[in-house]
Design a protein around this motif. Structure first.
Motif, PDB file in Angstrom:
ATOM      1  N   GLU A 260       0.827  -1.202   0.000  1.00 19.99           N
ATOM      2  CA  GLU A 260       0.000   0.000   0.000  1.00 19.99           C
ATOM      3  C   GLU A 260       0.869   1.263   0.000  1.00 19.99           C
ATOM      4  O   GLU A 260       0.483   2.288  -0.567  1.00 19.99           O
ATOM      5  CB  GLU A 260      -0.939   0.011   1.203  1.00 19.99           C
TER       6      GLU A 260
ATOM      7  N   ALA B 227       1.829   1.974  -3.543  1.00 12.79           N
ATOM      8  CA  ALA B 227       0.684   2.531  -4.260  1.00 12.79           C
ATOM      9  C   ALA B 227       0.436   3.981  -3.863  1.00 12.79           C
ATOM     10  O   ALA B 227       0.132   4.831  -4.714  1.00 12.79           O
ATOM     11  CB  ALA B 227      -0.556   1.681  -3.996  1.00 12.79           C
TER      12      ALA B 227
ATOM     13  N   ALA C 195       2.860   6.165  -5.586  1.00  8.25           N
ATOM     14  CA  ALA C 195       2.485   6.277  -7.000  1.00  8.25           C
ATOM     15  C   ALA C 195       1.407   7.335  -7.189  1.00  8.25           C
ATOM     16  O   ALA C 195       1.466   8.164  -8.106  1.00  8.25           O
ATOM     17  CB  ALA C 195       2.014   4.919  -7.522  1.00  8.25           C
ATOM     18  N   HIS C 196       0.407   7.330  -6.317  1.00  6.47           N
ATOM     19  CA  HIS C 196      -0.676   8.315  -6.396  1.00  6.47           C
ATOM     20  C   HIS C 196      -0.155   9.723  -6.111  1.00  6.47           C
ATOM     21  O   HIS C 196      -0.593  10.697  -6.742  1.00  6.47           O
ATOM     22  CB  HIS C 196      -1.794   7.955  -5.422  1.00  6.47           C
TER      23      HIS C 196
ATOM     24  N   LEU D 130      -4.257   8.577 -10.961  1.00  2.92           N
ATOM     25  CA  LEU D 130      -4.215   7.160 -11.305  1.00  2.92           C
ATOM     26  C   LEU D 130      -5.578   6.579 -10.994  1.00  2.92           C
ATOM     27  O   LEU D 130      -6.052   6.659  -9.857  1.00  2.92           O
ATOM     28  CB  LEU D 130      -3.128   6.447 -10.494  1.00  2.92           C
TER      29      LEU D 130
ATOM     30  N   PRO E 245      -4.668   3.404 -15.324  1.00  3.54           N
ATOM     31  CA  PRO E 245      -3.844   2.945 -14.189  1.00  3.54           C
ATOM     32  C   PRO E 245      -2.341   3.122 -14.375  1.00  3.54           C
ATOM     33  O   PRO E 245      -1.548   2.384 -13.802  1.00  3.54           O
ATOM     34  CB  PRO E 245      -4.219   1.466 -14.096  1.00  3.54           C
TER      35      PRO E 245
ATOM     36  N   ILE F  88      -0.281   0.958 -11.547  1.00  2.62           N
ATOM     37  CA  ILE F  88      -1.053   0.315 -10.488  1.00  2.62           C
ATOM     38  C   ILE F  88      -1.985  -0.724 -11.102  1.00  2.62           C
ATOM     39  O   ILE F  88      -2.080  -0.842 -12.326  1.00  2.62           O
ATOM     40  CB  ILE F  88      -1.872   1.344  -9.670  1.00  2.62           C
TER      41      ILE F  88
ATOM     42  N   GLY G 238       1.699  -3.981 -11.096  1.00  2.00           N
ATOM     43  CA  GLY G 238       2.187  -3.153 -10.002  1.00  2.00           C
ATOM     44  C   GLY G 238       1.495  -3.389  -8.676  1.00  2.00           C
ATOM     45  O   GLY G 238       0.908  -4.453  -8.453  1.00  2.00           O
ATOM     46  N   PRO G 239       1.614  -2.361  -7.796  1.00  2.00           N
ATOM     47  CA  PRO G 239       2.192  -1.058  -8.092  1.00  2.00           C
ATOM     48  C   PRO G 239       3.705  -1.130  -8.282  1.00  2.00           C
ATOM     49  O   PRO G 239       4.401  -1.828  -7.558  1.00  2.00           O
ATOM     50  CB  PRO G 239       1.839  -0.226  -6.858  1.00  2.00           C
TER      51      PRO G 239
END
Length: 380
Positions: A105, A108, A111-112, A122, A127, A143, A148-149
């Protein structure tokens, strides 16, 4: 490991009033990073070591466990395949990094945050994202559901190396001294040059080296996704693309069209990737803006012209014969760069665009440098 309660307390007192989408940008600014660090120190109070303070700041405002890698000047790429699968590239070689995320998490979430920092999102429908950070670094995030992520970050390096001289230079990497002189002469003679190569081959570095040879009394308009071409010229104007949604983005093609109204002596385009960008650039070149420089993804010097022709064909504006003629008249020289298995970047070929097609002037290892025919009038 940092106490989660401490992280929560510092976040509530320091980060609560800051727009999450601006955190990475704020932390990338050295002055603001120092201010944030001192603010966190005062809230965390006694008992926090300098190492813990760095880790706490990185988790709250930066790239978490990746921050030390991104701060390392020897690291060029950071690749995250999973929470415990992190790799770095140093001196052209990949190696596993001794860092890890606590959970998937966390990957992720980063990434966001990367996507948000450049005004993107995303989503399940989209994604993946390719983001140019404010410092020029490039980050790609993926993602679920496509994978992924995972993260791929290429750091931006602002150094420039000369064509000739002791290492680091292009001649020290194998470029024939006469070939270096030919490139310099072509730039000064206002030849239009395309630098081709694969990802990470050194295209932008060579473009900076060539741009350094542009005379000081010429006005340059530099167009890029993000300002990477750090030039010594006092008369250079930098235009940057603006990411956006719902058709509100400002891209390379828009900036090329606008540059024509800015009285440029030369137009430098960081990279041509799309049919619209190729069409706009060649339109500018065909209107008399000689001496322009740009880069293009290709596997060889001849492949660069094929790639340019393919992009123009996809734009649907010209027929096959007209495209070939348009490309041949617009581009005069191609310098192709590549990276070998040891990670060394070098100029592998210089080719001229002649009436009969692409003609190689020099290839790596050759002792003779041939002169271009079409450019001889300019080089006199």
């Amino acid at each position: 490991m940092i106490d989660p309660a401490l992280v929560a307390r510092v976040r509530s007192e320091v980060a609560a009033g800051i727009d999450p989408s601006t955190l990475l940008t704020l932390y990338a600014d050295p002055r603001r990073r120092t201010l944030l660090r001192e603010r966190v120190r005062s809230v965390a109070r006694d008992g926090v070591t300098e190492t813990q303070l760095d880790a706490l700041c990185a988790e709250l405002f930066g790239f978490g466990p990746l921050q030390p890698l991104l701060d390392d000047p020897d690291v060029t790429d950071v690749l995250v395949n999973g929470p415990a699968d992190v790799y770095v590239e140093r001196a052209g070689r990949l190696a596993r990094a001794e860092v890890a995320f606590r959970t998937i998490e966390e990957v992720a979430d980063l990434a966001h945050r990367i996507a948000a920092s450049v005004g993107r999102e995303l989503t399940l429908e989209r994604p993946f994202v390719d983001a140019r950070m404010r410092d020029g670094s490039r980050a790609n995030a993926v993602i679920a559901p496509i994978g992924g992520p995972s993260l791929s970050i290429r750091k931006f390096r602002r150094f420039s190396i000369p064509l000739s001289g002791p290492a680091p230079s292009w001649t020290a990497s194998g470029l024939h001294p006469d070939a270096a002189e030919l490139l310099l002469a072509c730039v000064r003679a206002r030849a239009t040059i395309v630098v081709s190569g694969a990802t990470g081959s050194g295209k932008s570095t060579l473009l900076r080296s060539l741009a350094a040879a542009v005379p000081e009394d010429e006005r340059l308009v530099v167009i890029e996704d993000t300002n990477e071409l750090v030039l010594p010229h006092s008369h250079a104007v930098h235009l940057e693309c603006v990411p956006g949604r719902d058709g509100n983005a400002v891209g390379v093609a828009d900036l090329v069209a606008n540059a024509l109204r800015m009285r440029p002596d030369r137009i430098l385009v960081g990279e041509v990737r799309t049919p619209r960008e190729a069409s706009a650039l060649l339109e500018a070149l065909s209107t008399g803006h000689e001496g322009s420089l740009t880069t293009l993804h290709a596997g060889s010097a001849a492949g660069a012209l094929d790639r340019l022709a393919l992009l123009l064909a996809r734009s649907g504006e010209l027929g096959e014969a007209a495209i070939a003629r348009h490309v041949a008249l617009s581009v005069e020289l191609v310098a192709h760069v590549a990276r070998d298995r040891a990670g060394e970047r070098a100029i592998r070929e210089i080719a001229a665009v002649e009436e009969r097609g692409v003609v190689s002037l020099w290839r790596a290892g050759e002792r003779e440098v041939r002169m271009p025919v079409r450019l001889m009038r300019k080089l006199r």
